[in-house]
Design an enzyme around this catalytic site. Structure first.
Site, PDB file in Angstrom:
ATOM      1  N   GLU A   1     -11.291  46.242  67.414  1.00 53.62           N
ATOM      2  CA  GLU A   1     -10.515  47.487  67.391  1.00 53.62           C
ATOM      3  C   GLU A   1     -11.446  48.641  67.726  1.00 53.62           C
ATOM      4  OE1 GLU A   1      -8.803  50.534  64.017  1.00 53.62           O
ATOM      5  OE2 GLU A   1      -8.566  48.381  63.633  1.00 53.62           O
TER       6      GLU A   1
ATOM      7  N   ARG B   1     -11.552  57.856  67.664  1.00 54.33           N
ATOM      8  CA  ARG B   1     -12.187  58.960  66.938  1.00 54.33           C
ATOM      9  C   ARG B   1     -13.164  59.735  67.801  1.00 54.33           C
ATOM     10  NH1 ARG B   1     -13.604  56.218  61.028  1.00 54.33           N
ATOM     11  NH2 ARG B   1     -11.507  55.367  60.639  1.00 54.33           N
TER      12      ARG B   1
ATOM     13  N   THR C   1      -7.090  54.206  65.012  1.00 53.43           N
ATOM     14  CA  THR C   1      -6.983  55.632  64.725  1.00 53.43           C
ATOM     15  C   THR C   1      -6.044  56.307  65.732  1.00 53.43           C
ATOM     16  OG1 THR C   1      -9.324  55.494  64.057  1.00 53.43           O
ATOM     17  CG2 THR C   1      -8.292  57.649  63.963  1.00 53.43           C
TER      18      THR C   1
ATOM     19  N   LYS D   1      -1.735  47.439  58.074  1.00 52.07           N
ATOM     20  CA  LYS D   1      -3.126  47.725  57.699  1.00 52.07           C
ATOM     21  C   LYS D   1      -3.100  48.394  56.330  1.00 52.07           C
ATOM     22  CE  LYS D   1      -6.803  50.988  59.013  1.00 52.07           C
ATOM     23  NZ  LYS D   1      -7.263  51.908  60.077  1.00 52.07           N
TER      24      LYS D   1
END
Length: 207
Positions: free
Chosen positions: A38, A42, A65, A125
């Site tokens: 993943e 960011r 994110t 998640k």
């Protein structure tokens, strides 16, 4: 996608500052036995890193994110095979479902899990896992949601991985410690390979 996670049971979560490091990072993870990663959005390099990794045939890359539908669309266009969000974002979920791309929304409460179920999802998640009570909390939350599988992320180290993976409701664990930003920036690929192999061994998975 869930089969890939079920096999290895470890999802490395990475923050890349320089997209030129992406391919070497991919090789380091693969050499350690991991076939999925993943890449978070960011940093400004996130999308370019996904593009670089998406062309590999030995690694499944996803975007993390992801906060907006526009980011989801951009990540999917870059080649992301799955999308992960820190919290439940209805617009992102819809965008991924429209594109037929798996999405794993972040949840922290029973209400958010219910929202995921209502959206037709069965993988979420759990974030931030350690700060929310760890494996004990997942065990409690999974009792009424027997069809939901969790990917705990946030403070998950090799020391606590067994606690999570012992739970039937846990599909895999998300870990930033495998390839932290400082190791990537320092091009310490052998160390990342070692950490990947150690995590895989602790998790009892096999790539």
């Amino acid at each position: 996608m869930d089969e890939q996670l079920r096999i290895g049971r470890v999802l490395p979560v990475v923050v890349i500052e320089d997209a030129r490091h992406a391919d070497a990072l991919g090789s380091a993870l693969v050499n350690g036995g991991l076939a999925v990663a993943e890449v978070t959005l960011r940093t400004d390099a996130g999308l370019d890193a996904i593009k670089s990794l998406a062309v590999r045939d030995d690694l499944v890359v996803g975007a993390g994110t992801v906060l907006t539908a526009a980011q989801a669309d951009a990540a999917i266009a870059a080649g992301a095979r799955f999308v992960v969000t820190p919290g439940f974002a209805p617009a992102v979920v819809r965008a991924c479902q429209d594109a037929a791309v798996p999405v794993f929304p972040g949840v922290a409460t029973a209400t958010e899990i219910q929202m995921a179920v209502d959206a037709g999802l069965d993988i979420v998640k759990f974030f931030p896992a350690q700060q929310l009570g760890g494996a004990k909390t997942i065990k409690a939350l999974s009792a009424p949601y027997r069809g939901v599988r969790f990917i705990p992320t946030g403070g998950v180290t090799t020391a606590v991985m067994p606690e999570y993976l012992a739970l039937p409701a846990v599909l895999a664990v998300g870990a930033t410690a495998i390839a932290p930003a400082d190791l990537i920036a320092g091009e310490q690929w052998d160390e990342i390979t070692t950490r990947a192999a150690e995590a895989l061994a602790v998790a009892g998975g096999a790539a």
